[in-house]
Scaffold this motif. Structure first.
Motif, mmCIF file in Angstrom:
data_model
loop_
_atom_site.group_PDB
_atom_site.id
_atom_site.type_symbol
_atom_site.label_atom_id
_atom_site.label_comp_id
_atom_site.label_asym_id
_atom_site.label_seq_id
_atom_site.Cartn_x
_atom_site.Cartn_y
_atom_site.Cartn_z
ATOM 1 N N HIS A 34 -2.111 63.422 -83.852
ATOM 2 C CA HIS A 34 -3.203 63.872 -84.296
ATOM 3 C C HIS A 34 -3.601 65.199 -83.743
ATOM 4 O O HIS A 34 -3.139 65.717 -82.617
ATOM 5 C CB HIS A 34 -4.294 62.909 -83.686
ATOM 6 N N GLN A 83 -16.020 65.605 -75.232
ATOM 7 C CA GLN A 83 -15.864 64.150 -74.639
ATOM 8 C C GLN A 83 -16.505 64.120 -73.227
ATOM 9 O O GLN A 83 -16.556 62.861 -73.124
ATOM 10 C CB GLN A 83 -14.375 63.780 -74.462
ATOM 11 N N PHE A 100 -9.019 67.230 -75.027
ATOM 12 C CA PHE A 100 -8.433 65.917 -75.165
ATOM 13 C C PHE A 100 -7.027 66.056 -76.271
ATOM 14 O O PHE A 100 -7.291 66.683 -77.544
ATOM 15 C CB PHE A 100 -9.358 64.814 -76.108
ATOM 16 N N PRO A 144 -4.601 63.879 -78.200
ATOM 17 C CA PRO A 144 -4.145 62.756 -78.492
ATOM 18 C C PRO A 144 -2.762 62.426 -78.660
ATOM 19 O O PRO A 144 -1.967 63.449 -78.654
ATOM 20 C CB PRO A 144 -4.798 62.502 -80.112
ATOM 21 N N LYS A 178 -11.856 63.071 -91.241
ATOM 22 C CA LYS A 178 -12.271 63.847 -90.087
ATOM 23 C C LYS A 178 -11.288 63.723 -88.973
ATOM 24 O O LYS A 178 -11.174 64.781 -88.082
ATOM 25 C CB LYS A 178 -13.529 63.317 -89.437
ATOM 26 N N ARG A 179 -10.458 62.688 -88.876
ATOM 27 C CA ARG A 179 -9.484 62.415 -88.015
ATOM 28 C C ARG A 179 -8.152 62.598 -88.653
ATOM 29 O O ARG A 179 -7.900 61.618 -89.500
ATOM 30 C CB ARG A 179 -9.805 61.519 -87.178
ATOM 31 N N GLU A 229 -9.517 57.258 -74.773
ATOM 32 C CA GLU A 229 -9.187 56.835 -76.155
ATOM 33 C C GLU A 229 -10.430 57.108 -76.781
ATOM 34 O O GLU A 229 -11.329 57.141 -76.264
ATOM 35 C CB GLU A 229 -8.983 55.287 -76.146
ATOM 36 N N VAL A 230 -10.175 57.753 -78.010
ATOM 37 C CA VAL A 230 -11.352 57.981 -79.000
ATOM 38 C C VAL A 230 -10.956 57.471 -80.494
ATOM 39 O O VAL A 230 -9.975 57.933 -80.964
ATOM 40 C CB VAL A 230 -11.388 59.660 -79.058
ATOM 41 N N GLY A 231 -12.154 56.611 -80.795
ATOM 42 C CA GLY A 231 -11.624 56.113 -82.362
ATOM 43 C C GLY A 231 -10.289 55.256 -82.515
ATOM 44 O O GLY A 231 -9.945 55.494 -83.406
ATOM 45 N N PRO A 246 -5.550 67.963 -81.836
ATOM 46 C CA PRO A 246 -6.592 67.887 -80.745
ATOM 47 C C PRO A 246 -7.847 68.324 -81.281
ATOM 48 O O PRO A 246 -9.023 68.150 -80.664
ATOM 49 C CB PRO A 246 -5.789 68.630 -79.760
ATOM 50 N N CYS A 281 -9.660 68.441 -83.777
ATOM 51 C CA CYS A 281 -10.581 67.803 -84.810
ATOM 52 C C CYS A 281 -11.438 66.762 -83.906
ATOM 53 O O CYS A 281 -12.299 65.899 -84.665
ATOM 54 C CB CYS A 281 -9.961 67.137 -86.035
ATOM 55 N N TYR A 282 -11.448 66.854 -82.661
ATOM 56 C CA TYR A 282 -12.301 65.770 -81.948
ATOM 57 C C TYR A 282 -13.549 66.668 -81.128
ATOM 58 O O TYR A 282 -13.242 67.748 -80.653
ATOM 59 C CB TYR A 282 -11.317 65.135 -80.683
#
Length: 772
Positions: free
Chosen positions: A92, A100, A173, A175, A75-76, A127-129, A94, A96-97
């Motif tokens: 990463h 937020q 977001f 990343p 997923k990420r 920060e995510v995951g 962006p 696929c998030y």
């Protein structure tokens, strides 16, 4: 372009018109299959790092996609690409998030009740995951597309389009993006126009003339002012001294080559200087980010950012903290009355009148060529109230001074007939601005106890400083512009003519206690041809300096808190020029040294005698002794608190007045504790400093006791009643002690003996050997 592979949604994406980029970009799974799609302008080839799957370019576009088993792509995931300059990148994706921004915060923002909207909108390290990056969010409800652009994507609006929520807030977001990244928002308006805007909630900006926002790193600053903040929350400012030194940082001092100084250098120098002068607070002309130096900061574009002219946000934190640790409070000039039309700023932010009114009769200040906020719009109130709280909470400021309040309150402010629109009742009051100011004051005082909110309000609008629950606007202090204008108009008259204008001074006492007033001699009075404070004064050099010292005695002894603009404390000669530093060399000359020493002593006496500040806002603190001697241009009054008092006598003419009799509240010995004509201040040295002033039992000015004093020319004196000396205990013969019924008579006899001895030793008004 007619490409059969492109759906209408993809076609809009390619043409940078896609309203919802997440519909087509990112990872989309269905029935065990997954499609990954990215839009990477300037990329030559693209792969998925997790699995090494190479993405296929859709012909004629910068869109790349791969389709396969869903289990092969998490997923990420990260994207690896090589650009047209053969540089390799990895980051990463962006897209696929998930969103937020919290739903509850979005709800509060839409209702106009998100008082900390700066925690929702803007650019924040996030920060995510376990993946760090930057979360961007901006309010632009009428935009058709919004993208984040910057050095990281070659300022290409196709690269990072944002998703939009139902309330018009866009977010993305990104990343792996570091703090310090420079960015703007690229917006596509409803009419197809594309333009760049700085972040309204940006916390750090490029140095002018560049106008991009900068992602601020999470502050590592360690505050050391906890004791100050704790005491401030309990501080009874109404009944304490408040003496403000108003400063424009860019022209107070500069470096040897004329360069601007850092906040830290300015803090060290300013604190030492202000402590020596005895002021309790520093008020800063706006340090909110602004592109045009000559606006002095009053045409703000960055409502959440200290200007980069003097350093970083942490540098400014250090400045405030250093002031607090040295017992100095900090107040900021804050400008919610208007904003400039700069293309990168708030004007027509999303292609429509978003922050301002569409109709120029409501939305534009003709005098300043600036725009007026739409105070009735919830999100605009969110923006402004959040800005005020941001400065008070994030930077620990002790108050804000709200600029140009009168321009907010009146719909017809500086407008001719037909240039304004009445309110719904047909009046000229701006009801929405009134509601905004009440909410501003309720929220700031509720969220940050102990801070001050001041109004620069120049009219007779009632109840500016009365509580909102009584129908007032809820400000703590109001600038007393009437007192300032009348006082300066009076003092500019030649002394021979002042006898005809005494009412210009006495008038202030008819309204002095209707509001909580601050007495300002501010920057506005020493620019644009108005002359410096010194050169407002008539006469030759000696008289100019004497008048200036005199007017400062009048200000510091008149009811109300105090404010003095930089340079005025030593008699700056030229009027203020924001492009140059103050004329510090003048302190090499005795007359200028004398003014500065007087200001130091006035602050010392002001802070030392509670009668001068305890009852600034009610009649208990002031009493006329004589306001009728217009022929001699003399005023005599009391400042008092309970049984304590000081007598102030001011001679507004160059004629010395010896044996001038004044009534006093109580008999006894009086001492001159301040004389603006003293030799220490480069005056003539005339006065009562070396004399014992004993009252006479002579009725004068409606009082049973009076004094004969010397009033020096063009001067103010302050007299203090000395405490009565305790009589020495008499030696008592044990065999001749009075019985109980004779004791009172014996005590009175002792008092009479002491008084007779005093009379013999010190006849009235005889010179004594003691000094002040």
């Amino acid at each position: 372009m007619n490409n059969p592979e492109l759906s209408p949604a993809l076609q809009q994406l390619v043409e940078a018109r896609q309203h919802d980029p997440f519909e087509v970009l990112g990872r989309h799974e269905e029935k065990g299959r997954v499609r990954v799609r990215v839009l990477l302008p300037h990329a030559e080839e693209v792969s998925i790092a997790e699995g090494g799957h190479r993405l296929r370019r859709i012909e004629g576009t910068d869109v790349f996609e791969w389709e396969g088993d869903a289990k092969q792509v998490p997923k990420r995931y990260r994207i690896i690409w090589r650009d047209d300059e053969h540089r390799e990148h990895i980051a990463h994706d962006p897209y696929c998030y998930p969103p937020q921004l919290p739903d509850f915060d979005m709800h509060l923002f839409g209702e106009g009740k998100h008082w900390h909207a700066h925690r929702l909108l803007g650019a924040r390290v996030h920060e995510v995951g376990g993946v760090a990056g930057v979360l961007f969010s901006v309010w632009a409800p009428s935009a058709k597309r919004v993208s984040v652009v910057g050095d990281f994507n070659r300022w290409d609006g196709r690269a990072h389009p944002m998703r939009v929520h139902g309330n018009g807030v866009w977010e993305l977001f990104i990343p792996d993006l570091p703090a310090g990244s420079v960015y703007k928002y690229e917006l596509r308006a409803g009419n197809g126009d594309i333009f760049l805007k700085s972040d309204p909630f940006g916390r750090y900006f490029e140095m002018r003339p560049r106008t991009a926002s900068i992602v601020e790193a999470q502050s590592q600053f360690k505050w050391g002012d906890a004791d100050w903040l704790e005491q401030r929350a309990k501080h009874d400012w109404l009944h304490e001294p408040l003496s403000i030194y108003e400063v424009h940082l860019g022209s107070w001092q500069r470096g040897p080559e004329g360069e601007l100084l850092n906040y830290r250098v300015l803090g060290e120098r300013l604190v030492d200087y202000v402590k020596d002068l005895g002021f309790t607070h520093i008020e800063l002309l706006p340090v909110t980010e602004h592109p045009f130096d000559a606006s002095w900061g009053y045409q703000t574009t960055g409502y959440f950012a200290p200007t980069s002219r003097f350093g970083t946000p942490d540098d400014f934190r250090w400045f405030v903290d250093h002031c607090h640790q040295n017992g100095i409070g900090i107040i900021l000039d804050w400008v919610p009355a208007h904003f400039p039309k700069d293309a990168h700023g708030l004007a027509r932010f999303d292609g429509t009148a978003l922050y301002e009114h569409e109709d120029p009769r409501l939305g534009e200040h003709l005098d300043w060529a600036t725009l007026i906020y739409n105070y009735g719009r919830y999100e605009v109130k969110n923006f402004l109230i959040s800005s005020a709280l941001f400065w008070l909470e994030e930077f620990h400021l002790d108050g804000i001074r709200v600029d140009a309040v009168a321009s907010m309150l009146y719909l017809d402010y500086s407008r001719e007939e037909g240039q304004w629109i009445p309110n719904k009742y047909g009046g000229r009051e701006n009801l929405e601005a009134m509601d905004f100011m009440r909410e501003l004051n309720e929220v700031t005082h509720g969220q940050v106890p102990g801070v001050l909110v001041m109004a620069e309000e120049s009219t007779a609008w009632p109840q500016v400083t009365k509580p909102t629950y009584l129908g007032g606007l809820g400000f703590d202090l109001k600038w007393n512009m009437g007192w300032m204008n009348d006082t300066l108009a009076y003092i500019e008259h030649e002394p021979v003519h002042r006898q005809y204008h005494q009412d210009m001074l006495t008038f202030s006492m008819l309204y002095a206690f209707t509001e909580n007033f601050l007495l300002p001699f501010s920057h506005d009075e020493v620019v644009h041809g108005k002359c410096s404070m010194l050169y407002k004064m008539p006469g030759d050099d000696w008289q100019r300096f004497a008048n200036l010292r005199l007017i400062y005695v009048y200000m510091f002894t008149h009811p109300g808190k105090k404010l003095l603009f930089m340079g005025s404390e030593f008699g700056q000669g030229e009027e203020w020029n924001s492009a140059n530093t103050l004329d510090w060399y003048l302190l090499d000359y005795p007359l200028h040294q004398g003014v500065r020493k007087l200001v130091c002593d006035l602050n010392r006496i002001y802070r030392s005698y509670p009668v001068l500040y305890t009852h600034d806002f009610d009649w208990q603190g002031f009493e006329w002794i004589d306001c009728h001697d217009a022929q001699n241009s003399v005023l005599v009054y009391l400042r008092r608190a309970g049984e304590d008092f000081l007598v102030v006598a001011i001679n507004f003419t160059p004629v010395p007045r010896e044996h001038y009799r004044i009534g006093v509240p109580a008999p006894g010995v009086y001492k001159e504790i301040l004389n603006s004509d003293a030799a220490d201040y480069c005056g003539s040295g005339m006065g009562n400093g070396a004399w014992i002033l004993q009252t006479d039992e002579m009725e004068w000015m409606g009082r049973p006791n009076s004094l004969a004093v010397t009033l020096p020319p063009l001067s103010g004196i302050v007299l203090k009643r000395e405490p009565e000396p305790e009589p020495e205990p008499a030696a008592i013969d044990a065999d001749k002690q009075p019985d109980a019924e004779d004791a009172p008579r014996a005590k009175n006899a002792d008092k009479r003996a002491v008084a007779a001895a005093d009379q013999a030793v010190a006849p009235k008004n005889q010179k004594a050997s003691t000094t002040n």
